[in-house]
Motif scaffolding. Structure first.
Motif: not given
Length: 199
Positions: A2-7, A22-27, A48-52, A188-199
């Motif tokens: 996942l790219p940095p949130l700021s980008t 979005l492609s990583v999280l949702f296909e 303002e987006l605070r988290s993935y 599924i997307a939230q689970s992917r996020l956890k698997a990637l170690g991101t929040d």
């Protein structure tokens, strides 16, 4: 991955950091690039987006506001349960199709192929989506059977697909199933996020 949130607030385009995320999280899918990315991009220009995790919630909210046919197009970007070819790395892991997992017996895979066909006959234009959450393919097959009102079996051709009665597109049962599928895409997307170690 996942790219940095700021980008994510850069220009809206198919290869933007937001599109990548979005492609990583949702296909990846055509409707993700033509509808979801531009809509989410417009929202991020004013909020303002605070988290993935928040990005997933925003995206699911947008998808739920779409017409039924667009929502159906979105969920069909996810692979069918039991597929093992042409999967993204995250889909393969979620479906237990990685080399590190215990192989699924062929009879279970064949049953899933048949159940997918039965489901798609029952719910025209939809694809069976479920948050697997570590369950085996055999367990998921039983969940599908229960939902379709079928006996638990390892048959690859019973009941006959042509005997399945379809429900009305956009009718109450069809719409309820679409709503459940979109919700599970978010899970599924939230689970992917956890698997990637991101929040």
């Amino acid at each position: 991955m996942l790219p940095p949130l700021s980008t994510l607030v850069g220009p809206s385009k198919p290869d933007s950091p937001l599109s990548t995320a979005l492609s990583v999280l949702f296909e990846p899918s055509p409707i993700l690039f033509t509808h979801l990315e531009p809509q989410v991009h417009a929202l991020l220009a004013t909020e303002e987006l605070r988290s993935y995790s928040e990005l997933i919630d925003i995206s699911i909210s947008q998808i739920q506001s779409w017409a039924h046919d667009l929502q159906a197009q979105f969920i069909t970007a996810h692979p069918r349960i039991g597929e093992s070819k042409n999967l993204s790395a995250l889909s393969a892991k979620e479906q237990g199709a990685t080399p590190a997992t215990i192989p699924t017996p062929p009879e279970v895979l064949n049953r899933l192929v048949h159940l997918n066909a039965c489901y798609e006959k029952r719910y025209p234009g939809l694809r069976y989506i479920i948050f697997v959450n570590g369950r085996s393919r055999a367990a998921v097959a039983e969940i599908m059977e229960d939902q379709l009102g079928l006996a638990h079996s390892l048959s690859s051709d019973e009941p006959a697909v042509h005997d399945i009665e379809p429900v009305k597109i956009s009718g109450e049962e069809w719409s309820s199933e679409l709503k459940r599928a979109v919700k599970d895409v978010g899970r599924i997307a939230q689970s992917r996020l956890k698997a990637l170690g991101t929040d």
